[in-house]
Enzyme design. Structure first.
Site, short mmCIF file in Angstrom:
data_model
loop_
_atom_site.label_atom_id
_atom_site.label_comp_id
_atom_site.label_asym_id
_atom_site.label_seq_id
_atom_site.Cartn_x
_atom_site.Cartn_y
_atom_site.Cartn_z
N GLY A 260 42.67 51.90 40.02
CA GLY A 260 41.93 51.69 38.76
C GLY A 260 41.38 53.00 38.21
N GLY B 245 44.03 45.42 40.78
CA GLY B 245 44.49 46.13 41.97
C GLY B 245 43.34 46.85 42.64
N SER B 246 43.65 47.93 43.31
CA SER B 246 42.64 48.64 44.09
C SER B 246 41.73 49.49 43.19
CB SER B 246 43.31 49.54 45.13
OG SER B 246 44.03 50.56 44.47
N THR B 247 40.55 49.78 43.71
CA THR B 247 39.60 50.60 42.96
C THR B 247 40.16 52.01 42.75
OG1 THR B 247 37.76 49.27 43.72
CG2 THR B 247 37.23 51.50 43.02
N LYS C 138 54.30 45.28 34.68
CA LYS C 138 54.79 46.00 35.86
C LYS C 138 54.21 45.27 37.08
CE LYS C 138 54.23 48.71 38.83
NZ LYS C 138 54.35 48.23 40.24
N GLU D 126 36.78 47.15 51.62
CA GLU D 126 37.58 45.94 51.41
C GLU D 126 38.76 45.97 52.38
OE1 GLU D 126 40.17 45.46 47.89
OE2 GLU D 126 39.13 43.59 47.56
N CYS E 258 40.72 39.06 46.22
CA CYS E 258 39.69 40.02 45.80
C CYS E 258 38.28 39.47 45.96
CB CYS E 258 39.95 40.47 44.36
SG CYS E 258 40.15 39.09 43.24
#
Ligand code: TXE
Length: 500
Positions: free
Chosen positions: A250, A245-247, A192, A399, A302
Site C-alpha cells: 500500500g 493487500g499488505s501495508t 490485476k 499480521e 484481514c
C-alpha cells in the site's frame, strides 16, 4: 486433532481443466506481449494447476489504452444508470449459474473451502452486483443556491479509468467488491489479480462478456506485483487505484501514485484485530466466536480476530472450552464437507506463518495447542493458540495471516481498551458482553473501522468497510464505495442579466 491431511481425504477433487488462462483485454483473451507464463499452484498438493499468461508493463499499457478508449468514447459512462443496472443484474444471474465453477477455482487456487465458497461467498458476490445495480440509477448531484446572483449544481461523474489491485485470500469476492461499485459509477477498469490466485478473475472476465459489458470496460491483466501491479499504479493514464493487500505494498502504491500523475488512491490493508470478551459473556458461544474469528479461511483474513482478550473471571473456563474446540477442528482437503480449514495459500505464506510460530515460542508466549504442519504434502497448519501474551510481542503486533491466535487475560475495561488500541492497525474489533454500557464505551474507544458487538464477520453490501490507522483509508461496500469512484463537478451559471 482430528485433522485429515490432503492425501487422506476421501473426496480429494481432481483438478478440473482450467478454461481461461490468458489476459483479457478489450473483450478478448490474448497472450501477453512477451509470451511468458507463470504457474498457478494448488496449495493442497503443491502441484501446478495451469500456466497463466504473465502480463507486464507493455500489457498494462495496452489494457489501459483499451479502458481509456472505452471511457472516452464508449457507451458505458454515457449509458443511463438503469441500462447499466440491467447488465449488472444479468451478470449477477450468471454468477449464480456458474457458482460451482467459481467455487472450484477459488478452492484449487487459494485452498478455500469449496462448500463455503459455493453456498456463501459466491452468492454474496452476485448480491454485491445487485446492490450496486440498484444504486446505478440513483447517482445524482445537488442544486445549490449561491449567495450571489448565481446558481450552481453538482454533477457526480465517474472518476475515469480505475486500476484494481486485488489480493489472494478472497479472489472472487474481492473482484466483485472492487468491480461492482466502479462499474455502477460508470468507470472503466484494469484488474490485476494476485499472482497466487488468477483463475476466478479470468473466469469472471468471461462472465462479464456474456452479461454484455462492452469491450474495453473491464480488462484483466494477470501477472506479478512489482511488474504488472507497479505499472498500473504508476501509469499516467490511470485515474484511480483501489488496492487491497499488505501495508507495505500500500505504501509503495501511494508512492507510485505520488510520483506519477497523483492518481487517487484507496487502500484496504492489513489488520491485527482484537476480540474482547467480558466476564458476563456466554463462555461457550464466546469460545466458538473467537475460534471462527481466527480460523475462518485459515486465518488468511484481514479482519481475523488474531488477538483475543478475555476478562479474568471467565478466563480459565474460556481457555478450556477454546482448547476443546480447537482440538476438534478439522483441517484437510477443502472439497471435503467435513473439513473446516484448508491449506494456506502458498509455500511463502506457509513458511511465514511457521516462522511466526517459532518466534512466538522464542519470545516467551505459551503454546497451548497446534504449532505444527499437517500431512506430507500441501500447506496445512494446525490451529495454533498462544497464551501469556504481552502486547509488545511480535506475535501480538504483526499480521501473521494464518491460524494463529494470541490470547491474553485482562482485569479492567480500561486495560482491555489500552491493549486493543496498542497496534499500528485499526481494521476491525469485536466485543462480547451483555452490558450495554460496556459495549457502548468500548465500541467508541476502539480505533478501528468496524466494531462487531456479540458477533464477528458480519458483513453487508450496505455496510461500509475499511480501516483506521495503518489499515488504510477509503471504504469498500456501501454507498461510500460507490462515491469512491465518483467525482464532483460544480457547474455555476448567473441567474439574471447574463452578458451572453
Ligand atoms: O501481499 P501484497 P502479499 C498481508 C498478509 C500477507 C502479506 C503479504 O499479512 O501475509 O500481506 O502478502 C500486488 N505495486 N495481506 O505479499 O504484496 C500483488 O501482485 C503494485 C493482507 O501477497 O500486498 C497482489 O495483487 N501492486 C491483505 C496484491 O498487490 C503490487 C490481503 C497484494 O499483494 C506490488 C493480502 C507493487 N509494488 C495480503 N507488489 C488484506 N488486507 O486482506 C505486490 N502487488
Amino acid at each position: 486433532m482430528s485433522g485429515v491431511s490432503n492425501g487422506d481425504a476421501a473426496s480429494v477433487k481432481k483438478l478440473p481443466s482450467v478454461k481461461f488462462t490468458k489476459l483479457f483485454i478489450d473483450g478478448e483473451f490474448v497472450d501477453s506481449v512477451s509470451g511468458k507464463t507463470f504457474e498457478s499452484i494448488d496449495p493442497r498438493s503443491g502441484e501446478v494447476i495451469a500456466s497463466i499468461s504473465e502480463g507486464d508493463k507493455e500489457d498494462i499499457d495496452i489494457a489501459v489504452k483499451a479502458a481509456r478508449h472505452a471511457f472516452d468514447f464508449g457507451p458505458w459512462p454515457r449509458m443511463s444508470g438503469a441500462d447499466r443496472a440491467k447488465i449488472l443484474m444479468k451478470w449477477a444471474e450468471l454468477i449464480d449459474e456458474h457458482a460451482e465453477e467459481l467455487a472450484t477455482l477459488d478452492a484449487i487456487d487459494a485452498g478455500k473451502l469449496y462448500h463455503t465458497c459455493k453456498n456463501l461467498e459466491v452468492p454474496a458476490s452476485a448480491n454485491t452486483l445487485r446492490y450496486y445495480a440498484g444504486a446505478a440509477d440513483k447517482i445524482h448531484g445537488e442544486v445549490l443556491k449561491m449567495s450571489r446572483e448565481f446558481h450552481a449544481y453538482t454533477l457526480l461523474e465517474p472518476v475515469g479509468v480505475v486500476g484494481h489491485i486485488t489480493p489472494w485470500n478472497f479472489p472472487n469476492t474481492m473482484f466483485y467488491i472492487k468491480v461492482a461499485p466502479s462499474l455502477a459509477a460508470g468507470c472503466t477498469m484494469v484488474v490485476k489479480p494476485a499472482e497466487q490466485t488468477p483463475l476466478s478473475a479470468l473466469y469472471n472476465a468471461h462472465l462479464s462478456k456474456l452479461a454484455g459489458i462492452p469491450d474495453g470496460v473491464i480488462n484483466v491483466v494477470t501477472g506479478f506485483g512489482p511488474t504488472a501491479g507497479a505499472a498500473l499504479s504508476s501509469h499516467m493514464d490511470v485515474d484511480k487505484v483501489s488496492f487491497t493487500g499488505s501495508t507495505q505494498t500500500g505504501r509503495e502504491i501511494m508512492q507510485a501514485a505520488a510520483k506519477s500523475n497523483l492518481k487517487q488512491v484507496s487502500l484496504e490493508l492489513g489488520g491485527k484485530s482484537p476480540l474482547i470478551i467480558f466476564d458476563d459473556a456466554d463462555v461457550e458461544k464466546a469460545a466458538e466466536l473467537a475460534l471462527i474469528g481466527i480460523l475462518y479461511n485459515k486465518g488468511e483474513v484481514c479482519v481475523a480476530s488474531s488477538r483475543v482478550f478475555v476478562q479474568e473471571g471467565i478466563y480459565d473456563e474460556f481457555e478450556k472450552k477454546l482448547l476443546e474446540k480447537a482440538k476438534a477442528w478439522v483441517v484437510g482437503d477443502p472439497f471435503d464437507p467435513k473439513v473446516q480449514q484448508g491449506p494456506q495459500v502458498d509455500k511463502e505464506q506457509f513458511e511465514k506463518i511457521l516462522s511466526y510460530i517459532e518466534h512466538g515460542k522464542r519470545e516467551g508466549a505459551t503454546l497451548l495447542t497446534g504449532g505444527k504442519t499437517l500431512g506430507n504434502k500441501g500447506y496445512f497448519i494446525e490451529p495454533t493458540i498462544f497464551s501469556d501474551i504481552k502486547d509488545d510481542m511480535l506475535i501480538a503486533q504483526d499480521e501473521i495471516f494464518g491460524p494463529v491466535m494470541a490470547l491474553k487475560k485482562f482485569k479492567s475495561i480500561e486495560e482491555a481498551i489500552k491493549s486493543a488500541n496498542n497496534s499500528k492497525y485499526g481494521l476491525a474489533a469485536g466485543i462480547v458482553t451483555k452490558n450495554l454500557d460496556t459495549a457502548n464505551t468500548v465500541s467508541r474507544s476502539i480505533r478501528a473501522g468496524t466494531v462487531w458487538i456479540n458477533c464477528y464477520f458480519a458483513f453487508g453490501d450496505d455496510v461500509p468497510f475499511g480501516g483506521y490507522k495503518m489499515s488504510g483509508f477509503g471504504k469498500d461496500h456501501g454507498l461510500e464505495a460507490l462515491h469512491k469512484y465518483l467525482q464532483v463537478k460544480s457547474v455555476v451559471t448567473p441567474l439574471y442579466n447574463s452578458p451572453w
